[in-house]
Enzyme design. Structure first.
Site, PDB file in Angstrom:
ATOM      1  N   CYS A  99       0.953  -1.115  -0.095  1.00 29.99           N
ATOM      2  CA  CYS A  99       0.018  -0.023  -0.050  1.00 29.99           C
ATOM      3  C   CYS A  99       1.048   1.202   0.122  1.00 29.99           C
ATOM      4  CB  CYS A  99      -0.931  -0.036   1.023  1.00 29.99           C
ATOM      5  SG  CYS A  99      -2.167   1.194   1.131  1.00 29.99           S
ATOM      6  N   CYS A 117      -8.896  -0.833   2.650  1.00 33.10           N
ATOM      7  CA  CYS A 117      -8.267   0.150   2.235  1.00 33.10           C
ATOM      8  C   CYS A 117      -8.792   0.591   0.992  1.00 33.10           C
ATOM      9  CB  CYS A 117      -6.659   0.126   2.470  1.00 33.10           C
ATOM     10  SG  CYS A 117      -5.809   1.610   1.637  1.00 33.10           S
ATOM     11  N   CYS A 147      10.538 -26.234  -8.667  1.00 31.78           N
ATOM     12  CA  CYS A 147      12.016 -25.731  -7.727  1.00 31.78           C
ATOM     13  C   CYS A 147      11.306 -24.966  -6.684  1.00 31.78           C
ATOM     14  CB  CYS A 147      12.346 -24.661  -8.855  1.00 31.78           C
ATOM     15  SG  CYS A 147      11.172 -23.477  -9.379  1.00 31.78           S
TER      16      CYS A 147
END
Length: 349
Positions: free
Chosen positions: A40, A67, A317
């Site tokens: 953010c 938010c 991986c």
């Protein structure tokens, strides 16, 4: 060993707007009553005024509101439902042609759709549709169908218009396309974010998260390796891949059977084959990989080959860790590596 996330580490990651922690935690701000994602851009509060959550549900139940700046409930790379429906319909029938009026009738704003495709595909929606049609046409021509028939089937009213579109995308005219090759590309949504898959006639040659920094270079490497154009389109292996990925994330699949066509040197392919022998839910060090390879001193070369793996999850991986047991680098982000290991361990134990 899974990395322990302390409040100090999480606050520092949030302060630095570290994208590697996206999806790992969310930060609640006590003074404002909102919660944010780690990246953010809003002004950071003091450490004593925050608390952390490992999912958005807990933050909401604690009374925090999402938010409005970073929109923590949204995945910025995720394909919107309505756009996904359009793409699914095109996959089923490449001859379809959606006009602006068709989008409006579905309650969609053409300009919004255009911006989304420009951002995520580098072309407008109408250009995307043309690419999809030409991909389908190319395959029909490869199977021996007549050029005029293919043009008409794909909605072209003139042979010249079809030829111009075909040549602009494939690089050769329909009549001279027999020696050309293409690699199909498709976006796939997963619980850990959007992935980009590529496949040719032999199997999957790429499966990467869409936010990987080296994605464009990897696509260039694949194009050069196969001497082919990479074009949006369907491929029989995509259906198998999507089914097996869904089962994997549901904890119902331990091994993948979809055929692969990896792009790399012989050494790299040997390293990737060793990667595929790491059992589900377990980990191995780079040193152990080098030992199995028969060259104990090739640790650095092995680590480099792992980093160049273009087929995430299937060539696992994420199951390779440092000798001291800590998580090491991962192209999709350390947080995804952690989530994948947590998923596998949870199924086994």
């Amino acid at each position: 060993m899974i990395m322990e996330l302390t409040e100090t580490i999480m606050y520092q990651a949030s302060f630095e707007k570290n994208p590697e922690f996206e999806g790992v935690f969310w930060m609640g701000v006590k003074t404002t009553g909102i919660f944010c994602r780690p990246t953010c851009t809003a002004r950071k509060p003091k450490p004593e005024n925050v608390e952390f959550f490992d999912n958005t549900k807990d933050a909401i139940q604690k009374g925090y509101r999402p938010c409005k700046v970073c929109k923590p409930l949204e995945n910025p790379d995720e394909t919107p439902t309505e756009i996904q429906k359009l793409m699914d319909e095109l996959s089923e029938n490449p001859e379809l042609k959606f006009k602006d009026i068709d989008l409006i009738s579905r309650g969609m704003e053409p300009a919004t759709v255009r911006r989304w495709f420009l951002k995520h595909h580098g072309m407008t929606f109408h250009a995307f549709q043309r690419t999809f049609k030409i991909n389908s046409a190319f395959k029909k021509l490869q199977q021996g169908e007549n050029v005029l028939d293919v043009a008409l089937e794909n909605g072209y009213e003139s042979l010249s218009g079809f030829s111009d579109s075909f040549k602009s995308i494939i690089g050769a005219s329909p009549k001279n396309s027999k020696l050309e090759k293409i690699v199909d590309l498709k976006r796939i949504e997963t619980p850990l974010g959007t992935m980009i898959a590529c496949a040719n006639e032999n199997g999957i040659c790429m499966l990467e998260f869409s936010d990987r920094k080296s994605l464009s270079k990897e696509l260039d490497d694949i194009s050069k390796y196969f001497k082919a154009n990479i074009i949006q389109g369907e491929n029989p292996y995509f259906k198998i891949l999507e089914k097996e990925l869904e089962e994997y994330f549901q904890g119902k699949r331990l091994d993948f059977t979809v055929p692969l066509a990896p792009v790399g040197t012989d050494f790299q392919k040997n390293v990737w084959e060793i990667l595929r022998t790491i059992p589900y839910g377990t980990t191995r060090s780079y040193q152990q990989q080098a030992d199995i390879l028969g060259n104990p001193k090739a640790v650095r070369a092995v680590a480099n080959a792992n980093g160049l793996n273009k087929i995430s999850i299937i060539i696992p991986c994420h199951r390779v860790i440092g000798t001291n047991g800590t998580l090491t680098g991962y192209g999709g982000g350390i947080w995804r590596k952690q989530k994948l290991l947590e998923l596998e361990k949870a199924i086994l134990f």
